[in-house]
Design an enzyme around this catalytic site. Sequence first.
Site, PDB file in Angstrom:
ATOM      1  N   GLY A   1      -2.094  -0.907   9.361  1.00  0.00           N
ATOM      2  CA  GLY A   1      -3.231  -1.815   9.253  1.00  0.00           C
ATOM      3  C   GLY A   1      -2.798  -3.195   9.701  1.00  0.00           C
TER       4      GLY A   1
ATOM      5  N   GLU B   1       3.506  -7.913   8.897  1.00  0.00           N
ATOM      6  CA  GLU B   1       3.663  -9.339   8.611  1.00  0.00           C
ATOM      7  C   GLU B   1       4.716 -10.037   9.464  1.00  0.00           C
ATOM      8  OE1 GLU B   1       4.441  -6.690   6.790  1.00  0.00           O
ATOM      9  OE2 GLU B   1       6.188  -6.979   5.524  1.00  0.00           O
TER      10      GLU B   1
ATOM     11  N   HIS C   1      -3.459  -9.839   2.844  1.00  0.00           N
ATOM     12  CA  HIS C   1      -2.205  -9.144   2.511  1.00  0.00           C
ATOM     13  C   HIS C   1      -1.063  -9.642   3.396  1.00  0.00           C
ATOM     14  CE1 HIS C   1       0.190  -5.583   1.203  1.00  0.00           C
ATOM     15  NE2 HIS C   1       0.719  -5.734   2.420  1.00  0.00           N
ATOM     16  N   GLU C   2      -1.299  -9.677   4.696  1.00  0.00           N
ATOM     17  CA  GLU C   2      -0.209 -10.082   5.609  1.00  0.00           C
ATOM     18  C   GLU C   2       0.129 -11.560   5.421  1.00  0.00           C
ATOM     19  OE1 GLU C   2       1.157  -7.565   6.534  1.00  0.00           O
ATOM     20  OE2 GLU C   2      -0.498  -6.138   6.478  1.00  0.00           O
TER      21      GLU C   2
ATOM     22  N   HIS D   1       2.496 -11.941   2.541  1.00  0.00           N
ATOM     23  CA  HIS D   1       3.898 -11.614   2.834  1.00  0.00           C
ATOM     24  C   HIS D   1       4.710 -12.849   3.244  1.00  0.00           C
ATOM     25  CE1 HIS D   1       4.534  -7.346   2.354  1.00  0.00           C
ATOM     26  NE2 HIS D   1       3.530  -7.004   3.146  1.00  0.00           N
TER      27      HIS D   1
ATOM     28  N   GLU E   1       6.048  -5.151  -1.387  1.00  0.00           N
ATOM     29  CA  GLU E   1       4.646  -4.721  -1.275  1.00  0.00           C
ATOM     30  C   GLU E   1       3.843  -4.877  -2.572  1.00  0.00           C
ATOM     31  OE1 GLU E   1       3.316  -4.452   1.467  1.00  0.00           O
ATOM     32  OE2 GLU E   1       5.004  -4.086   2.824  1.00  0.00           O
TER      33      GLU E   1
ATOM     34  N   ASP F   1      10.992   5.944   6.328  1.00  0.00           N
ATOM     35  CA  ASP F   1       9.628   6.234   6.805  1.00  0.00           C
ATOM     36  C   ASP F   1       9.024   7.420   6.045  1.00  0.00           C
ATOM     37  OD1 ASP F   1       8.846   4.328   8.723  1.00  0.00           O
ATOM     38  OD2 ASP F   1      10.050   5.280  10.283  1.00  0.00           O
TER      39      ASP F   1
ATOM     40  N   TYR G   1       3.173  -0.058  -3.337  1.00  0.00           N
ATOM     41  CA  TYR G   1       2.076  -1.017  -3.308  1.00  0.00           C
ATOM     42  C   TYR G   1       1.337  -1.023  -4.645  1.00  0.00           C
ATOM     43  CZ  TYR G   1       2.432  -1.013   1.829  1.00  0.00           C
ATOM     44  OH  TYR G   1       2.870  -1.133   3.109  1.00  0.00           O
TER      45      TYR G   1
ATOM     46  N   LYS H   1      -2.464   5.530   8.049  1.00  0.00           N
ATOM     47  CA  LYS H   1      -3.221   5.674   6.807  1.00  0.00           C
ATOM     48  C   LYS H   1      -4.442   6.585   7.002  1.00  0.00           C
ATOM     49  CE  LYS H   1      -6.069   2.685   3.916  1.00  0.00           C
ATOM     50  NZ  LYS H   1      -6.513   1.319   3.661  1.00  0.00           N
TER      51      LYS H   1
HETATM   52  N1  BES Z   1       4.713  -4.268   5.885  1.00  0.00           N
HETATM   53  C1  BES Z   1       3.595  -3.424   5.800  1.00  0.00           C
HETATM   54  C2  BES Z   1       3.569  -2.368   6.858  1.00  0.00           C
HETATM   55  C3  BES Z   1       4.804  -1.494   6.899  1.00  0.00           C
HETATM   56  C4  BES Z   1       5.417  -1.073   5.741  1.00  0.00           C
HETATM   57  C5  BES Z   1       5.296  -1.084   8.095  1.00  0.00           C
HETATM   58  C6  BES Z   1       6.554  -0.275   5.812  1.00  0.00           C
HETATM   59  C7  BES Z   1       6.419  -0.272   8.156  1.00  0.00           C
HETATM   60  C8  BES Z   1       7.041   0.133   7.008  1.00  0.00           C
HETATM   61  C9  BES Z   1       2.292  -4.201   5.840  1.00  0.00           C
HETATM   62  O1  BES Z   1       2.350  -5.430   5.203  1.00  0.00           O
HETATM   63  C10 BES Z   1       1.279  -3.431   5.076  1.00  0.00           C
HETATM   64  O2  BES Z   1       1.504  -3.218   3.926  1.00  0.00           O
HETATM   65  N2  BES Z   1       0.174  -3.043   5.683  1.00  0.00           N
HETATM   66  C11 BES Z   1      -0.893  -2.341   5.022  1.00  0.00           C
HETATM   67  C12 BES Z   1      -1.935  -3.334   4.603  1.00  0.00           C
HETATM   68  C13 BES Z   1      -2.708  -2.977   3.366  1.00  0.00           C
HETATM   69  C14 BES Z   1      -1.862  -2.653   2.186  1.00  0.00           C
HETATM   70  C15 BES Z   1      -3.665  -4.102   3.025  1.00  0.00           C
HETATM   71  C16 BES Z   1      -1.427  -1.311   5.981  1.00  0.00           C
HETATM   72  O3  BES Z   1      -0.873  -1.187   7.097  1.00  0.00           O
HETATM   73  O4  BES Z   1      -2.357  -0.598   5.675  1.00  0.00           O
HETATM   74 ZN    ZN Z   2       2.526  -5.207   3.099  1.00  0.00          ZN
END
Ligand code: BES
Ligand code: ZN
Length: 662
Positions: A317, A320, A344-345, A348, A367, A424, A432, A617
């Site tokens: 989504g 950051e 959210h970003e 961070h 997170e 991963d 979260y 997601k």
């Molecule tokens: N940092 C994350 C994305 C991420 C996490 C990439 C772990 C690779 C490994 C980013 O801040 C995030 O949490 N994005 C969420 C946003 C949502 C929780 C509002 C997303 O991508 O859905």
């Molecule tokens: Zn995040």
Amino acid sequence: MVRKRNSPFVMISRRLSTVTVFIFIGLISSLFYNIIQIYISTIYHKNMGRVDSSSLSSPDKVITTNIKLTWAVDFAEKTIKGTAVLDIKTLEDSVTHLVLDTSNLTIHSVQDFETGQKLQFQLKETVKPYGQPLEIKLPLNTQKRGSVAQIAIEYVTSPDASALAWMAPEQTSGKKHPYLYSQCQPIHARSIMPCQDTPAVKVTYQANVTVPQELTALMSATRMGNELSPTDATQRVYKFEQNVPIPSYLFAVVVGALDSRQIGPRSSVWSEADIVEDAAMEFEDTEKMIAAAESIAGEYIWGHYDLLVLPPSFPFGGMENPCLTFVTPTLLAGDKSLANVIAHEIAHSWTGNFVTNLNWEHFWLNEGHTVYLERKIIAKLTDEKTRHFQAIGGWKDLINSVKTFGETHKFTQLIPPLEGSDPDDAFSSIPYEKGHTLLFYLETLVGGSEEMDGYLKHYVKKFAFKSITTDEWKDCFLSYFKNKVSADILDSIDWDAWFTKPGMPPVKPQYNTILADACTNLSDRWSKASEDDLKSFNSDDIADFSAMQKKEFLEQLLHKRATLPESHLLAMDENYQFSASKNSEIKFRWLKLQINSKHEPAIEPALDFVSRQGRMKFVRPLYRALYAFDKSKDKAVNNFKEQRKFMHPISSNMVAKDLHLD
Ligand code: BES
Ligand code: ZN
């Protein structure tokens, strides 16, 4: 006066006592030194064998403090050719080698940057999934504790670099120019540069990036201008500087035909030209959000905050990357209803980028705190009941993740053991939402949201520029509230259950349900509805619903009654027009409900949705649902095999596992 001469015996005994004192001092200081060494190594080795089991480098022996990159981006070869000059500092005596993480890199040469002396190096065997350690013999004068050096490494990336998505012009909206973007979190930075790929180490960086002259390059840093290459007029050199130390996972680059619009005093949005206006509108509240975050967590220290809207294959989504958050185009709903991802970003910038998890086992520090701060930002822009409403949605995401892994699975722990695992694979909503739940629960114990604001400011200030573990966070929390909250209350927290027990959290907080109630009532009616009841529904049911309430309604239905008869699905779509929704969160749940319900007409739209965008997601659960339905199983596999060349390597890797292909 005649001075009495000392006898030889007295002289010897005096000299002896001086020697004894020296020996004593020597012993004490070496004891002291050893105690400090032991202390440092116990801090580092507290929860695991090494500082970071996801990195093959050894940040307890040598640390990198700065990286200077000189890159040439080659779209024809799908490679970045470059040099990385690493400033290093030795932390112990007798350190003979520097070990760096690499993945799929070809190393051409390694030298001492100052003297030009060639250094011996060896790319060791691959250790899956962590890559190949690059072992470099340190110059003799760098092997002592406290010594520094600059190590220059000439290398080239592979077309299969896991961090990089290379796109042909046909895959872009403009169709004229190729496009490149990176995604380094959690452990993909090692595929674009040799580095200590662990969040335990933070570096400043500078970069000179050469790209075809008609394209724009951006990085997670401040733009320092660009010029035509002095040696090749078809190329342009872009310069960047990041003066705040950052972990490797926050390195980021994008190269493409990019346009931009200013959306605030310190913010622009970047994207391909066709969506830049839409993006500027969708994200127009960015400055309000940064200001709200500053009022909660303290000053924004990164200078500017830009947004980049990526092509649809972007697997997340949002990401950051400092100074330049990357976001998926699936946020462009047209009504700002998905802007919580921006909150959210932005959050961070404090929790994650400023205060960072020491390793991926403590990912919840990044997170969980960020979700908590995200919802506080949203509350500042809207109201408290909206914050609670978002938290209710988060609790359901948590249930889904616990269900997907199984309630005893180690990855459902707030602090999951990751030794030997690919971070991963461990990724889910758990850090979260279990993390947010813990912080919200603590909020109820310490007296409320405002008390937590004071704590957040203190936490960020105390650990600014550092990488920390959960124990350090906990000590900070307890000492901050020690004199503000009664000991009984603080003693009642079952830390062990929160940190290390798998499954759902030990406590479910009471959220204000006022915005969720209408969704609950309607989903109750649908989940109990007989054929005859279908007439009782009409479009007025959701006339007052916000986009997020429609999403919540569908999510509740997925929980209460995972499948609906075809007649119900048809009636629902006729009344609520979900198939026509532009909101990706609604579309995703609507498709999932239909596929779970074995509704054949939804197969094509679902395959279309997972092919048009690559946000994991949405893509992963939908592919899994399609795979579980006998009528769509083969289609899902075939569709994926066709699409995977267009997908980001991280998503294609994960979906391949979901479909039991690799
Ligand atoms: N940092 C994350 C994305 C991420 C996490 C990439 C772990 C690779 C490994 C980013 O801040 C995030 O949490 N994005 C969420 C946003 C949502 C929780 C509002 C997303 O991508 O859905
Ligand atoms: Zn995040």
